[in-house]
Design an enzyme around this catalytic site. Sequence first.
Site, PDB file in Angstrom:
ATOM      1  N   LYS A   9       0.848  -1.192   0.000  1.00  0.00           N
ATOM      2  CA  LYS A   9       0.000   0.000   0.000  1.00  0.00           C
ATOM      3  C   LYS A   9       0.883   1.241   0.000  1.00  0.00           C
ATOM      4  O   LYS A   9       1.845   1.325   0.762  1.00  0.00           O
ATOM      5  CB  LYS A   9      -0.860  -0.024   1.257  1.00  0.00           C
ATOM      6  CG  LYS A   9      -1.658   1.217   1.546  1.00  0.00           C
ATOM      7  CD  LYS A   9      -2.434   0.991   2.831  1.00  0.00           C
ATOM      8  CE  LYS A   9      -3.083   2.245   3.328  1.00  0.00           C
ATOM      9  NZ  LYS A   9      -3.859   2.023   4.549  1.00  0.00           N
ATOM     10  N   SER A  25      -4.068   3.462 -17.124  1.00  0.00           N
ATOM     11  CA  SER A  25      -3.172   2.900 -16.119  1.00  0.00           C
ATOM     12  C   SER A  25      -2.856   3.965 -15.082  1.00  0.00           C
ATOM     13  O   SER A  25      -3.399   5.058 -15.101  1.00  0.00           O
ATOM     14  CB  SER A  25      -1.873   2.427 -16.764  1.00  0.00           C
ATOM     15  OG  SER A  25      -1.230   3.543 -17.374  1.00  0.00           O
ATOM     16  N   TYR A  58      -4.001  -0.697 -13.608  1.00  0.00           N
ATOM     17  CA  TYR A  58      -2.738  -1.426 -13.485  1.00  0.00           C
ATOM     18  C   TYR A  58      -1.598  -0.414 -13.498  1.00  0.00           C
ATOM     19  O   TYR A  58      -1.773   0.733 -13.878  1.00  0.00           O
ATOM     20  CB  TYR A  58      -2.579  -2.461 -14.601  1.00  0.00           C
ATOM     21  CG  TYR A  58      -2.512  -1.856 -15.983  1.00  0.00           C
ATOM     22  CD1 TYR A  58      -1.284  -1.537 -16.567  1.00  0.00           C
ATOM     23  CD2 TYR A  58      -3.671  -1.579 -16.700  1.00  0.00           C
ATOM     24  CE1 TYR A  58      -1.225  -0.963 -17.829  1.00  0.00           C
ATOM     25  CE2 TYR A  58      -3.614  -1.009 -17.955  1.00  0.00           C
ATOM     26  CZ  TYR A  58      -2.388  -0.706 -18.517  1.00  0.00           C
ATOM     27  OH  TYR A  58      -2.329  -0.136 -19.750  1.00  0.00           O
TER      28      TYR A  58
END
Length: 126
Positions: A9, A25, A58
Amino acid sequence: MKLQMLKGKIHRAIVTQAELHYVGSITLDVELMKAAGIREYEQVHIVDIDNGARFETYVIAGTERGIVCLNGAAARMVQTGDRVIIMAYCYMDESEAEEHKPKVVLLGEDNKVMKISSYEKHGKLM
């Protein structure tokens, strides 16, 4: 049984760019990716602290120091200057999950790493 667990994270990253006319993305500073254990092309969940938006995309590795750039449709979900949380998850069995510790990277101004932890509890990053 497989459990989906937080793997890494990046907390309170500042969005430095939003590029609508780009393949979708998020471009991230490669050093931030390494610190959080996030790989290029890995799926991530993003939460915008400022507007509450939650979405998936992504990762593309960026060479620019501190870059956090939302691309394509994701650019519509944020504003430059917003703070976001970027989370990657992994699947593991119950025995792996018992010992698992996620990498939690807390950022300060200019997206500089302030602290890296493997432990997080409500209201506290240790």
